[in-house]
Design an enzyme around this catalytic site. Structure first.
Site, mmCIF file in Angstrom:
data_model
loop_
_atom_site.group_PDB
_atom_site.id
_atom_site.type_symbol
_atom_site.label_atom_id
_atom_site.label_comp_id
_atom_site.label_asym_id
_atom_site.label_seq_id
_atom_site.Cartn_x
_atom_site.Cartn_y
_atom_site.Cartn_z
ATOM 1 N N GLU A 1 0.813 -1.219 0.000
ATOM 2 C CA GLU A 1 0.000 0.000 0.000
ATOM 3 C C GLU A 1 0.843 1.264 0.000
ATOM 4 O O GLU A 1 0.526 2.229 -0.715
ATOM 5 C CB GLU A 1 -0.943 0.001 1.218
ATOM 6 C CG GLU A 1 -2.173 -0.880 1.059
ATOM 7 C CD GLU A 1 -1.883 -2.348 1.244
ATOM 8 O OE1 GLU A 1 -2.762 -3.176 0.910
ATOM 9 O OE2 GLU A 1 -0.785 -2.681 1.727
ATOM 10 N N HIS B 1 -9.774 -5.653 10.817
ATOM 11 C CA HIS B 1 -10.399 -5.401 9.521
ATOM 12 C C HIS B 1 -11.786 -4.786 9.655
ATOM 13 O O HIS B 1 -12.599 -4.880 8.735
ATOM 14 C CB HIS B 1 -10.511 -6.710 8.725
ATOM 15 C CG HIS B 1 -9.197 -7.337 8.390
ATOM 16 N ND1 HIS B 1 -8.468 -8.044 9.314
ATOM 17 C CD2 HIS B 1 -8.474 -7.356 7.249
ATOM 18 C CE1 HIS B 1 -7.345 -8.474 8.752
ATOM 19 N NE2 HIS B 1 -7.328 -8.082 7.496
#
Length: 377
Positions: A107, A176
């Site tokens: 990322e 998450h």
């Protein structure tokens, strides 16, 4: 009803067939239409269609990639796999490797590439498989994208969209399941949007791509497969939802419910239940977290005299806390007949167990309880 439907199917293309007819033919056509109207049959504009949030996002990306050659999409599995959630389905085959780009699982790396491309004049759409992973790239999002326009005295624009699923999904535990609305809404230099319906998703994504500022678009995984009515207007390639403008989803007079993303649906469900008990809730879909449309909230509070905020994120320094503070500091405070009430996610990391997870996320019953609390009923 079957006969009426058959008649409508027969009449639907009538206007096209009448066009080339001589005057006497057109007169006969008008007489036929009048006969159908006398029988109670009306020809109406095309009805709204059902479109899932996933397909609405796909439409928006397709239309903007076609409209502007500077737009491109990059992220993990967005190309050959059609996206982890199939948002980019069919786009790689249509636009090729230069416009829809698969990246490594890094990322920080691909977000930096996207920010640099935006500074150089392109309009990247940077997809995070989940915004929880954006923490790996938060230096690029905040220090590189959000601050560059200010630090360059406005000489360097960063027209980039960071998008992906945000907040709680189902059964994916603490790492998450975070809502990043308050995280990114805290930062000057960013615009932050949070869609609920298919029209929200399409219109806000198109507006975000066309904006000259960095925009964080917080979607919700559990909404991707949900169909919503999409109006004829929203089906247009020119349709956009203005950033910074909330929408009143339901009119009411007794209490204002303010929410964003998936909890908007919970608010509407709670409002429907409360309406049977004589309580009319006004439901506001924020759509944009930053800049926040506090004027719409204020106007509603002036009318209803009560306020309940609903969000999936943690309570401390949350979106609801900001709304309550802004109401307290502004002119609507004097119209409140009771303290504002917040409905939020539980102040704990998300548990994995299903029963505990359900108790950590705002439910319809929690909203109903909060409304009755503020109304003292």
């Amino acid at each position: 009803m079957a006969a009426a439907a058959a008649a409508l199917r027969h009449l639907a293309p009538l206007g096209a067939r009448l066009a080339p007819l001589p005057p006497q033919g057109r007169a006969a056509g008008r007489r036929l239409l009048l006969q159908q109207q006398r029988r109670g049959i009306r020809l109406s504009a095309p009805a709204a269609i059902q479109v899932t949030v996933r397909d609405a996002l796909n439409q928006a990306l397709d239309e903007e990639l076609e409209r502007d050659e500077r737009v491109f999409l990059l992220g993990e599995e967005v190309a050959q796999y059609d996206g982890a959630y199939k948002i980019s389905r069919g786009l790689w085959k249509k636009y090729g490797d230069k416009r829809v780009i698969d990246t490594p699982i890094s990322e920080m790396g691909f977000t930096g590439i996207a920010v640099g491309a935006a500074m150089a004049g392109l309009r990247p759409v940077c997809e995070f498989m989940t915004f929880n992973f954006s923490m790996q790239a938060i230096d690029q999002v905040i220090n590189s994208a959000a601050k560059t326009c200010y630090m360059s005295a406005g000489s360097i624009a960063v027209p980039i969209v960071f998008r992906g699923p945000n907040g709680a999904s189902a059964g994916v535990a603490a790492q998450h399941s975070q809502c990043f609305a308050a995280w990114y809404g805290h930062c000057p230099g960013l615009k932050v949007v949070s869609p609920w319906s298919s029209e929200d998703a399409k219109g806000l994504l198109k507006a975000s791509i066309r904006d000259d500022n960095p925009v964080v678009m917080l979607e919700n995984e559990l909404l991707y497969g949900v169909p919503f009515e999409m109006s004829e207007q929203a089906q247009s390639k020119d349709f956009v939802v203005p950033i910074g403008k909330a929408k009143i989803e339901r009119q009411g007079t007794h209490v204002t419910l303010v929410s964003h993303s998936r909890p908007v649906g919970h608010c509407l469900e709670a409002a429907a239940v409360l309406a049977k008990e004589g309580v009319e809730c006004e439901v506001i879909n924020l759509r944009t977290i930053r800049p926040m449309d506090i004027e719409t909230v204020e106007a509603s509070v002036v009318k209803t005299n009560h306020l309940v905020t609903v969000e999936g994120g943690w309570p401390q320094f949350g979106v609801g806390a900001e709304i309550c503070a802004r109401i307290m500091e502004g002119p609507a405070f004097n119209y409140l007949d009771a303290p504002a009430v917040r409905v939020t996610g539980a102040d704990v990391p998300m548990p994995y167990a299903k029963n505990l997870e359900d108790n950590c996320i705002p439910q319809v019953k929690d909203i109903i309880f909060a409304v009755k609390k503020t109304l003292n009923i």
